[in-house]
Scaffold this active site. Structure first.
Site, PDB file in Angstrom:
ATOM      1  N   HIS A 108       0.795  -1.300   0.051  1.00  0.00           N
ATOM      2  CA  HIS A 108       0.228  -0.093   0.154  1.00  0.00           C
ATOM      3  C   HIS A 108       0.768   1.279  -0.062  1.00  0.00           C
ATOM      4  O   HIS A 108       0.979   2.118   0.993  1.00  0.00           O
ATOM      5  CB  HIS A 108      -0.761  -0.067   1.268  1.00  0.00           C
ATOM      6  CG  HIS A 108      -1.872   0.786   1.231  1.00  0.00           C
ATOM      7  ND1 HIS A 108      -1.951   2.094   1.344  1.00  0.00           N
ATOM      8  CD2 HIS A 108      -3.270   0.790   0.892  1.00  0.00           C
ATOM      9  CE1 HIS A 108      -3.259   2.865   1.387  1.00  0.00           C
ATOM     10  NE2 HIS A 108      -4.078   1.849   0.979  1.00  0.00           N
TER      11      HIS A 108
ATOM     12  N   ILE B 100       1.981   4.942   1.340  1.00  0.00           N
ATOM     13  CA  ILE B 100       0.850   5.633   2.023  1.00  0.00           C
ATOM     14  C   ILE B 100       0.281   4.917   3.202  1.00  0.00           C
ATOM     15  O   ILE B 100      -0.259   3.718   2.972  1.00  0.00           O
ATOM     16  CB  ILE B 100      -0.334   6.296   1.143  1.00  0.00           C
ATOM     17  CG1 ILE B 100       0.229   7.227  -0.174  1.00  0.00           C
ATOM     18  CG2 ILE B 100      -1.392   7.022   1.852  1.00  0.00           C
ATOM     19  CD1 ILE B 100      -0.752   7.683  -1.101  1.00  0.00           C
TER      20      ILE B 100
ATOM     21  N   GLY C  94      -5.841   4.281   5.467  1.00  0.00           N
ATOM     22  CA  GLY C  94      -6.851   5.253   6.105  1.00  0.00           C
ATOM     23  C   GLY C  94      -7.416   4.498   7.432  1.00  0.00           C
ATOM     24  O   GLY C  94      -7.446   5.039   8.561  1.00  0.00           O
ATOM     25  N   VAL C  95      -7.669   3.175   7.178  1.00  0.00           N
ATOM     26  CA  VAL C  95      -8.287   2.463   8.187  1.00  0.00           C
ATOM     27  C   VAL C  95      -7.171   2.399   9.224  1.00  0.00           C
ATOM     28  O   VAL C  95      -7.635   1.991  10.522  1.00  0.00           O
ATOM     29  CB  VAL C  95      -8.809   1.008   7.469  1.00  0.00           C
ATOM     30  CG1 VAL C  95      -9.974   1.107   6.862  1.00  0.00           C
ATOM     31  CG2 VAL C  95      -7.429   0.246   6.939  1.00  0.00           C
TER      32      VAL C  95
ATOM     33  N   GLU D  80      -7.396   3.061  13.116  1.00  0.00           N
ATOM     34  CA  GLU D  80      -7.133   1.867  14.394  1.00  0.00           C
ATOM     35  C   GLU D  80      -6.133   2.457  15.301  1.00  0.00           C
ATOM     36  O   GLU D  80      -5.979   2.489  16.453  1.00  0.00           O
ATOM     37  CB  GLU D  80      -6.504   0.548  13.506  1.00  0.00           C
ATOM     38  CG  GLU D  80      -5.978  -0.258  14.472  1.00  0.00           C
ATOM     39  CD  GLU D  80      -6.908  -0.828  15.360  1.00  0.00           C
ATOM     40  OE1 GLU D  80      -6.533  -1.237  16.771  1.00  0.00           O
ATOM     41  OE2 GLU D  80      -7.996  -0.820  15.324  1.00  0.00           O
TER      42      GLU D  80
END
Length: 218
Positions: free
Chosen positions: A121, A127, A130-131, A135
């Site tokens: 990723h 990057i 976002g998840v 978290e």
């Protein structure tokens, strides 16, 4: 009409003094005070010149690596591990830098190219997902939730919901993610808390949202 002259500091006035036109006297400093530079005697002039020279030298010689203050450490990684049940590769909090029991916690995550999610990723543009930002913020919230001041079990907590999450800017390898989780509402009887989360890189807001979290029973 000439613009009004701006006020100068004593050091600026000394640096711009007309030394060649001053009268030279053996053993004395050849400085003729100008307007804006009030020196009562030659000894005061010598002290001012020395102070200005020392300040200029210190400013010029301070290397950039010594120009940044380190983050404070309210909780180090070992203390965090004593509170959170997460372990590698899912422990996403490196240090707590500010904490007020029962109210909020501020923590950091150092994002490095060695993080295990970067190979996928993305291979050509690393990057932080976002998840995983969400978290990491939830784990900071867990530090607040699992403390005695909130009635936490110090064993586990669960994500009950998220709302109004927005991702403002990408977080990349080399960034330091600074996360603040603030307790908004607590239902102690049911062990449910509503929290507000904001994450920054420098002064830039990169992620924000509202979190609903629940503690497990002992």
């Amino acid at each position: 009409m000439e613009p009004t002259a701006m006020a100068r500091s004593p050091c600026s006035a000394v640096s711009q003094a007309s030394l060649p036109s001053a009268r030279l006297v053996p053993g004395r400093l050849a400085i003729r005070p100008r307007a804006g530079l009030a020196l009562s005697n030659h000894a005061a002039a010598r002290r001012l010149v020395a102070r200005c020279a020392a300040g200029d030298k210190a400013e010029a010689e301070t290397p950039i690596e010594k120009s940044f203050r380190p983050f404070p450490s309210v909780m180090d990684i070992n203390q965090i591990r004593d509170i959170l049940p997460h372990r590698f590769p899912f422990l996403l909090v490196d240090r707590v830098i500010d904490y007020k029991p029962g109210e909020y916690a501020v923590a950091i995550k150092n994002v490095t190219i060695n993080d295990n999610f970067f190979p996928g990723h993305f291979p050509e543009r690393p990057i932080m997902p976002g998840v995983l930002m969400v978290e990491a913020m939830a784990q900071v919230g867990g530090i607040v939730m699992l403390q005695p001041e909130v009635g936490g079990s110090r064993e586990n907590f669960f994500f009950a919901g998220i709302d109004k999450v927005r991702f403002r800017k990408p977080v990349i390898a080399g960034d330091t993610l600074i996360m603040r989780m603030t307790l908004i509402k607590l239902q102690k009887r049911f062990g449910i808390a509503k929290m507000e989360g904001k994450a920054y890189v420098g002064d830039d807001l990169v992620c924000e949202g509202e979190f609903l979290m629940a503690t497990g029973s002992e």
